[in-house]
Design a protein around this motif. Structure first.
Motif, PDB file in Angstrom:
ATOM      1  N   UNK A   6       0.826  -1.064  -0.027  1.00 16.25           N
ATOM      2  CA  UNK A   6       0.007  -0.190   0.033  1.00 16.25           C
ATOM      3  C   UNK A   6       0.875   1.104  -0.068  1.00 16.25           C
ATOM      4  N   UNK A   7       0.313   2.270  -0.552  1.00 18.73           N
ATOM      5  CA  UNK A   7       0.953   3.681  -0.488  1.00 18.73           C
ATOM      6  C   UNK A   7      -0.261   4.682  -0.440  1.00 18.73           C
ATOM      7  N   UNK A   8      -0.051   5.696   0.519  1.00 20.22           N
ATOM      8  CA  UNK A   8       1.098   5.807   1.352  1.00 20.22           C
ATOM      9  C   UNK A   8       0.956   4.938   2.477  1.00 20.22           C
ATOM     10  N   UNK A   9       2.188   4.844   3.524  1.00 20.90           N
ATOM     11  CA  UNK A   9       1.714   4.058   4.586  1.00 20.90           C
ATOM     12  C   UNK A   9       1.131   4.658   5.550  1.00 20.90           C
ATOM     13  N   UNK A  10       1.227   6.157   5.649  1.00 22.17           N
ATOM     14  CA  UNK A  10       0.278   6.680   6.536  1.00 22.17           C
ATOM     15  C   UNK A  10      -0.309   8.059   5.911  1.00 22.17           C
ATOM     16  N   UNK A  11      -1.614   8.326   6.370  1.00 21.75           N
ATOM     17  CA  UNK A  11      -2.327   9.445   5.436  1.00 21.75           C
ATOM     18  C   UNK A  11      -3.178  10.309   6.668  1.00 21.75           C
ATOM     19  N   UNK A  12      -2.926  11.611   6.696  1.00 22.06           N
ATOM     20  CA  UNK A  12      -3.643  12.338   7.679  1.00 22.06           C
ATOM     21  C   UNK A  12      -4.382  13.296   6.944  1.00 22.06           C
ATOM     22  N   UNK A  13      -5.886  13.460   7.055  1.00 24.78           N
ATOM     23  CA  UNK A  13      -6.786  14.433   6.688  1.00 24.78           C
ATOM     24  C   UNK A  13      -7.705  15.065   7.500  1.00 24.78           C
ATOM     25  N   UNK A  14      -8.280  16.009   6.946  1.00 26.24           N
ATOM     26  CA  UNK A  14      -9.425  16.630   7.799  1.00 26.24           C
ATOM     27  C   UNK A  14     -10.665  15.715   7.576  1.00 26.24           C
ATOM     28  N   UNK A  17     -12.871  15.751   3.562  1.00 30.90           N
ATOM     29  CA  UNK A  17     -11.723  15.747   2.760  1.00 30.90           C
ATOM     30  C   UNK A  17     -11.989  14.101   2.163  1.00 30.90           C
ATOM     31  N   UNK A  18     -11.560  14.029   1.048  1.00 30.88           N
ATOM     32  CA  UNK A  18     -11.281  12.443   0.193  1.00 30.88           C
ATOM     33  C   UNK A  18     -10.218  11.859   0.671  1.00 30.88           C
ATOM     34  N   UNK A  19      -9.927  10.652   0.944  1.00 26.04           N
ATOM     35  CA  UNK A  19      -8.850  10.024   1.203  1.00 26.04           C
ATOM     36  C   UNK A  19      -8.553   8.850   0.011  1.00 26.04           C
ATOM     37  N   UNK A  20      -7.238   8.748  -0.452  1.00 23.03           N
ATOM     38  CA  UNK A  20      -6.863   7.842  -1.620  1.00 23.03           C
ATOM     39  C   UNK A  20      -5.961   6.895  -1.183  1.00 23.03           C
ATOM     40  N   UNK A  21      -5.876   5.731  -1.265  1.00 28.62           N
ATOM     41  CA  UNK A  21      -4.913   4.916  -0.910  1.00 28.62           C
ATOM     42  C   UNK A  21      -4.840   3.755  -1.994  1.00 28.62           C
ATOM     43  N   UNK A  22      -3.312   3.464  -2.309  1.00 24.74           N
ATOM     44  CA  UNK A  22      -3.119   2.692  -3.622  1.00 24.74           C
ATOM     45  C   UNK A  22      -2.399   1.397  -3.185  1.00 24.74           C
ATOM     46  N   UNK A  23      -2.532   0.427  -3.949  1.00 30.13           N
ATOM     47  CA  UNK A  23      -2.251  -0.930  -3.490  1.00 30.13           C
ATOM     48  C   UNK A  23      -1.527  -1.514  -4.741  1.00 30.13           C
ATOM     49  N   UNK A  24      -0.423  -1.942  -4.771  1.00 31.42           N
ATOM     50  CA  UNK A  24       0.194  -2.733  -6.123  1.00 31.42           C
ATOM     51  C   UNK A  24       0.397  -4.203  -5.483  1.00 31.42           C
ATOM     52  N   UNK A  25       0.400  -4.991  -6.613  1.00 28.52           N
ATOM     53  CA  UNK A  25       0.498  -6.477  -6.472  1.00 28.52           C
ATOM     54  C   UNK A  25       1.355  -7.062  -7.591  1.00 28.52           C
ATOM     55  N   UNK A 100      -3.264 -12.885   0.208  1.00 26.52           N
ATOM     56  CA  UNK A 100      -2.024 -12.350   0.653  1.00 26.52           C
ATOM     57  C   UNK A 100      -2.150 -10.766   0.910  1.00 26.52           C
ATOM     58  N   UNK A 101      -1.898 -10.410   2.075  1.00 27.52           N
ATOM     59  CA  UNK A 101      -2.203  -9.020   2.630  1.00 27.52           C
ATOM     60  C   UNK A 101      -1.037  -8.186   2.347  1.00 27.52           C
ATOM     61  N   UNK A 102      -1.307  -6.769   1.983  1.00 30.25           N
ATOM     62  CA  UNK A 102      -0.235  -6.001   2.096  1.00 30.25           C
ATOM     63  C   UNK A 102      -0.203  -5.360   3.497  1.00 30.25           C
ATOM     64  N   UNK A 103       1.046  -4.356   3.643  1.00 30.84           N
ATOM     65  CA  UNK A 103       1.429  -3.677   4.890  1.00 30.84           C
ATOM     66  C   UNK A 103       0.474  -2.659   5.682  1.00 30.84           C
ATOM     67  N   UNK A 104      -0.583  -2.272   4.629  1.00 30.59           N
ATOM     68  CA  UNK A 104      -1.475  -1.318   5.262  1.00 30.59           C
ATOM     69  C   UNK A 104      -1.157  -0.006   5.142  1.00 30.59           C
ATOM     70  N   UNK A 105      -2.407   1.009   4.895  1.00 28.41           N
ATOM     71  CA  UNK A 105      -2.194   2.449   5.228  1.00 28.41           C
ATOM     72  C   UNK A 105      -3.025   2.864   6.394  1.00 28.41           C
ATOM     73  N   UNK A 106      -2.200   3.572   7.289  1.00 26.95           N
ATOM     74  CA  UNK A 106      -2.904   4.201   8.391  1.00 26.95           C
ATOM     75  C   UNK A 106      -3.488   5.500   7.966  1.00 26.95           C
ATOM     76  N   UNK A 107      -4.849   5.560   8.073  1.00 22.66           N
ATOM     77  CA  UNK A 107      -5.703   6.710   7.829  1.00 22.66           C
ATOM     78  C   UNK A 107      -5.969   7.425   9.090  1.00 22.66           C
ATOM     79  N   UNK A 108      -5.597   8.719   9.221  1.00 22.33           N
ATOM     80  CA  UNK A 108      -6.069   9.598  10.375  1.00 22.33           C
ATOM     81  C   UNK A 108      -6.999  10.616   9.984  1.00 22.33           C
ATOM     82  N   UNK A 109      -8.178  10.748  10.366  1.00 20.32           N
ATOM     83  CA  UNK A 109      -9.184  11.934   9.995  1.00 20.32           C
ATOM     84  C   UNK A 109      -9.339  12.693  11.169  1.00 20.32           C
ATOM     85  N   UNK A 110      -8.962  13.816  10.982  1.00 22.82           N
ATOM     86  CA  UNK A 110      -8.929  14.827  12.000  1.00 22.82           C
ATOM     87  C   UNK A 110     -10.201  15.443  12.101  1.00 22.82           C
ATOM     88  N   UNK A 111     -10.927  15.712  13.312  1.00 26.07           N
ATOM     89  CA  UNK A 111     -12.211  16.176  13.193  1.00 26.07           C
ATOM     90  C   UNK A 111     -12.312  17.723  13.341  1.00 26.07           C
TER      91      UNK A 111
END
Lengths: 111, 114
Positions: A6-14, A17-25, A100-111
């Motif tokens: 996954x990309x990015x490994x971490x994402x912080x948004x308000x 907003x929209x959040x986009x995460x990508x995955x390659x296999x 087979x799982x990827x390593x994940x994206x940590x999403x933080x949504x700030x209120x």
């Protein structure tokens, strides 16, 4: 080795907003799945897209799949604080009988 | 309908001790799985069972054994625990063919080996 990355490994948004995460296999797949994991909990299945599909929607989720690039993206629209979690892609290989799982994206949504 | 249940939720073992992690599902699923999750990483498959009476190795099977006791239950045994087995263990189940469908996860067992 991880099939999905996954990309990015971490994402912080308000909130809002929209959040986009990508995955390659790496190999040929039957389908690709996305899961959410809240802190300290098990994974919850979000959406499955088959190898012959290009786009799929479920509520505020939109998933795309590009088999020529071996990549997928997960879009969460109008994010909420409750969307704060880790998101994992999981590939169902044509040659194996397991995900087979990827390593994940940590999403933080700030209120 | 409890879904997938796991026991225990937490466990601390000393090196060399053995234990069995229990998993049960009430969704009449054919396939069941055991994964481990290490900090900052995704899940790695330990063993899976495509149907009652069958088990197969996953990506990281060394140091573990499994038993598919019946359609509902799939247990994971550590015969001689090592610090490298400190992890969070998740059981999952799924309908249909192994690996081809969505999976439903239990809440996990946090294992520490000292």
């Amino acid at each position: 080795s991880q099939q999905g990355e996954e990309d990015p490994q971490a994402l912080s948004i308000q909130e809002g907003e929209n959040a986009t995460m990508n995955c390659s296999y790496k190999t040929s797949i039957n389908n690709l799945q996305w899961y959410r994991q809240n802190s300290g909990r098990g994974l919850v299945h979000l959406i499955l897209i088959r190898s012959n599909e290009r786009e799929k929607h479920s509520g505020r989720l939109r998933v795309t799949l590009d088999t020529s690039k071996k990549s997928s993206s997960l879009l969460i629209t109008a994010s909420r604080a409750a969307d704060t979690a880790s998101y994992f892609c999981a590939a169902s290989d044509t040659g194996r009988r397991a995900l087979t799982f990827g390593s994940g994206t940590r999403l933080q949504v700030q209120p | 309908n409890a879904g997938v249940t796991q026991t225990p939720k937490f466990q601390v073992l000393k090196t060399g001790q053995s234990m069995t992690l229990q998993c049960a599902q009430d969704m009449n699923h054919n396939s069941m799985y055991w994964y481990r999750q290490d900090p900052g990483m995704g899940l790695r498959l330990i063993y899976y069972s495509a149907s009652e009476g069958t088990t197969d190795k996953g990506e990281v099977p060394n140091g573990y054994n499994v038993s598919r006791l019946n359609k509902r239950e799939f247990s994971l045994r550590l015969e001689s625990a090592a610090p490298s087995q400190t992890s969070v263990y998740f059981c999952a189940s799924g309908p249909g063919k192994a690996g081809g469908n969505e999976q439903y996860f239990g809440p996990g067992t946090r294992l520490t080996v000292t």
